[in-house]
Write a protein that holds these residues in place. Sequence first.
Motif, mmCIF file in Angstrom:
data_model
loop_
_atom_site.group_PDB
_atom_site.id
_atom_site.type_symbol
_atom_site.label_atom_id
_atom_site.label_comp_id
_atom_site.label_asym_id
_atom_site.label_seq_id
_atom_site.Cartn_x
_atom_site.Cartn_y
_atom_site.Cartn_z
ATOM 1 N N VAL A 1 -25.940 -18.108 -4.534
ATOM 2 C CA VAL A 1 -24.884 -16.940 -4.217
ATOM 3 C C VAL A 1 -23.688 -17.621 -3.633
ATOM 4 N N PRO A 2 -22.870 -17.539 -3.761
ATOM 5 C CA PRO A 2 -21.461 -17.879 -3.213
ATOM 6 C C PRO A 2 -21.339 -17.095 -1.930
ATOM 7 N N VAL A 3 -20.788 -17.823 -0.911
ATOM 8 C CA VAL A 3 -20.735 -17.215 0.543
ATOM 9 C C VAL A 3 -19.131 -17.276 0.960
ATOM 10 N N ILE A 4 -18.676 -16.016 1.680
ATOM 11 C CA ILE A 4 -17.474 -16.194 2.115
ATOM 12 C C ILE A 4 -17.679 -15.805 3.718
ATOM 13 N N LEU A 5 -17.377 -16.916 4.487
ATOM 14 C CA LEU A 5 -17.581 -16.899 5.960
ATOM 15 C C LEU A 5 -16.567 -15.950 6.731
ATOM 16 N N THR A 6 -16.962 -15.485 7.818
ATOM 17 C CA THR A 6 -16.120 -14.365 8.585
ATOM 18 C C THR A 6 -16.124 -14.784 10.035
ATOM 19 N N GLY A 7 -14.926 -14.669 10.535
ATOM 20 C CA GLY A 7 -14.804 -15.057 11.962
ATOM 21 C C GLY A 7 -14.136 -14.146 12.656
ATOM 22 N N ASP A 8 -14.496 -13.817 13.999
ATOM 23 C CA ASP A 8 -13.975 -12.756 14.694
ATOM 24 C C ASP A 8 -13.035 -13.385 15.725
ATOM 25 N N ILE A 9 -11.564 -13.025 15.269
ATOM 26 C CA ILE A 9 -10.478 -13.674 16.249
ATOM 27 C C ILE A 9 -10.522 -13.011 17.528
ATOM 28 N N ASN A 10 -10.998 -11.839 17.848
ATOM 29 C CA ASN A 10 -10.779 -11.193 19.000
ATOM 30 C C ASN A 10 -11.604 -11.866 20.300
ATOM 31 N N LYS A 11 -12.574 -12.263 19.979
ATOM 32 C CA LYS A 11 -13.574 -13.157 20.833
ATOM 33 C C LYS A 11 -12.769 -14.366 21.137
ATOM 34 N N GLY A 12 -11.863 -15.027 20.548
ATOM 35 C CA GLY A 12 -11.197 -16.202 20.750
ATOM 36 C C GLY A 12 -11.990 -17.534 20.100
ATOM 37 N N ILE B 1 -10.940 -20.657 15.280
ATOM 38 C CA ILE B 1 -10.669 -21.972 14.586
ATOM 39 C C ILE B 1 -11.826 -22.986 14.613
ATOM 40 N N ALA B 2 -11.991 -23.263 15.874
ATOM 41 C CA ALA B 2 -13.159 -23.959 16.250
ATOM 42 C C ALA B 2 -14.599 -23.648 15.723
ATOM 43 N N GLN B 3 -14.771 -22.362 15.818
ATOM 44 C CA GLN B 3 -16.078 -21.838 15.240
ATOM 45 C C GLN B 3 -16.188 -21.970 13.600
ATOM 46 N N ALA C 1 -14.865 -19.395 0.834
ATOM 47 C CA ALA C 1 -13.544 -18.956 1.439
ATOM 48 C C ALA C 1 -13.856 -18.559 2.628
ATOM 49 N N PHE C 2 -12.986 -18.050 3.650
ATOM 50 C CA PHE C 2 -13.052 -17.551 4.845
ATOM 51 C C PHE C 2 -12.355 -16.250 5.045
ATOM 52 N N ILE C 3 -12.793 -15.431 6.120
ATOM 53 C CA ILE C 3 -11.753 -14.273 6.198
ATOM 54 C C ILE C 3 -11.878 -14.196 7.804
ATOM 55 N N ILE C 4 -10.621 -13.830 8.454
ATOM 56 C CA ILE C 4 -10.502 -13.635 9.883
ATOM 57 C C ILE C 4 -10.654 -11.996 10.065
ATOM 58 N N ASN C 5 -11.324 -11.702 10.928
ATOM 59 C CA ASN C 5 -11.498 -10.253 11.390
ATOM 60 C C ASN C 5 -11.186 -9.744 12.617
ATOM 61 N N LYS C 6 -10.739 -8.594 12.846
ATOM 62 C CA LYS C 6 -10.493 -7.943 13.985
ATOM 63 C C LYS C 6 -9.382 -8.433 14.889
ATOM 64 N N PHE C 7 -8.232 -8.780 14.156
ATOM 65 C CA PHE C 7 -6.963 -9.537 14.615
ATOM 66 C C PHE C 7 -6.212 -8.017 15.330
ATOM 67 N N LEU D 1 -4.409 -20.379 10.029
ATOM 68 C CA LEU D 1 -4.891 -20.342 8.839
ATOM 69 C C LEU D 1 -4.842 -21.478 8.161
ATOM 70 N N ARG D 2 -3.436 -22.072 8.182
ATOM 71 C CA ARG D 2 -3.189 -23.585 7.575
ATOM 72 C C ARG D 2 -4.359 -24.389 8.157
ATOM 73 N N ALA D 3 -4.449 -24.394 9.491
ATOM 74 C CA ALA D 3 -5.541 -25.386 10.199
ATOM 75 C C ALA D 3 -6.713 -25.344 9.671
ATOM 76 N N ILE D 4 -7.249 -24.261 9.508
ATOM 77 C CA ILE D 4 -8.741 -23.963 9.127
ATOM 78 C C ILE D 4 -8.801 -24.617 7.677
ATOM 79 N N GLU D 5 -7.675 -24.311 6.860
ATOM 80 C CA GLU D 5 -7.763 -24.492 5.376
ATOM 81 C C GLU D 5 -7.701 -26.264 5.300
#
Length: 482
Positions: free
Chosen positions: A158-169, A172-174, A192-198, A209-213
């Motif tokens: 299965v394909p995966v989309i990775l999710t990050g919680d920006i609220n915790k800080g 990008i590094a994570q 792909a990835f998703i940024i959550n909790k902005f 976003l551009r840096a992560i990409e």
Amino acid sequence: MANVVMIQGIGSDVGKSLLVAGLCRAAVNRGLRVAPFKPQNMSNNAAVTADGGEIGRAQALQALACRVPPHTDMNPVLLKPESETGAQVIVQGKRVGTQAARDFGKRKQSLMGPVLESFTRLKEAYDLVIIEGAGSPAEINLRAGDIANMGFAEAAGVPVILTGDINKGGVIAQIVGTQAVLPAEDAAHIKAFIINKFRGDVSLFDDGLRAIEVHTGWPSMGVVPWFFDACRLPAEDAPELTADTGGTLKIAVPLLSRIANFDDFDPLASEPDVNLVMVPPGQTLPADAALVILPGSKSTIADLGFLRLQGWDIDLAAHIRRGGHVLGICAGFQMLGTRIGDPDGIEGAACEVEGLGLLDVQTIMKPEKRVTLTQALEPESGAPISGYEIHLGETTGADCARGWLEVEGATHGAQSANGRIRGCYLHGMFTSDAYRAEFLRGFGANSTLSYDADVDAVLDALAAHLEAHLDIDHILEIAAKA
């Protein structure tokens, strides 16, 4: 066969469960037949399914988002912690025993068979299956035998989309760091990835976003702003419990160390007239509470000791002397009795302990677990109740003759002679609007809420929120390529 996509996170509590629920409702609103799936969950907040098993509460909410009944296939492995080092193991809805964490680590690969079996059945029955991972795939020390994240993604393709919680800080590094530590074959599953909790102006993260990409080569599916109505949906994890909700009728619930099925209190917390206070360890039960509810627990005897350690037994005695009311649900009901016996050592070492002595009932722990959806009636008002039972142990005694609920024509629960102390095994009773209104009226409070309708409206709002901020079309394309 269904299209499939898996939402994994850079860590726990990044919002995977809520994202999956919202994506499920968004896809359903687009006309698809959708099912949620989580290979392995760890939670003491379980739901009972129509096929007579139990799954994590988050998967039950996700099934509601899909507008389908929850089924044990949606969460084939559920771990319910009973101690710091051990958990009850539920496989395809049924208890198979208790194992230490180290022993489960050695055994978990053997559970891939039931996991894939359940997953295959869902794929054959639906258009789309949205899968939730657990924890983080970057925990590469747990990769051997993994069934929750990349081990499952590899086995099921299965394909995966990775999710990050920006609220915790540090998001990008994570995300970049997750790619760096993953074996190449695992990283290849991430599409792909998703940024959550902005919070704030989303455009301020454009450079992020551009840096992560650039660093990962993965495209962004969008940035999800903080969804403030999430608090109106049932929570799966105890740390998310609200401490104080306002309102005039104060109801106190002590936060036991192994509190379970605490979504019992969500409908009460949503009522404007109710001030639901979740009392943390180290604090006294509020003296001005009209009602104290002893909640469910995964370890009744251990949590009875924990309750006494906090001095809450003394607070309860004072509360009763002031004319207060007490309600015990499931383990809380067992604690209210005079004795709890565990002759087979189901919860630990074989023992018998004194209960709080507030009801003339006794409980014997037995290995047979009762897991069932239950329709009940409150005889005085005639209000119907839809709930569920999920417990080990059998409770008997003189106060059971004063059972205050009716189930299948028989009395259920127990109460004191003056009716101020009650207990029962019925979870979920407060989701029934008519009964909740009668219950609150007994304390001089009004009910203004249609709970199920409110939850459904929040799920629709969540779906609209994700439609506005995520590239849902691209996510569905990723699922279609599985």
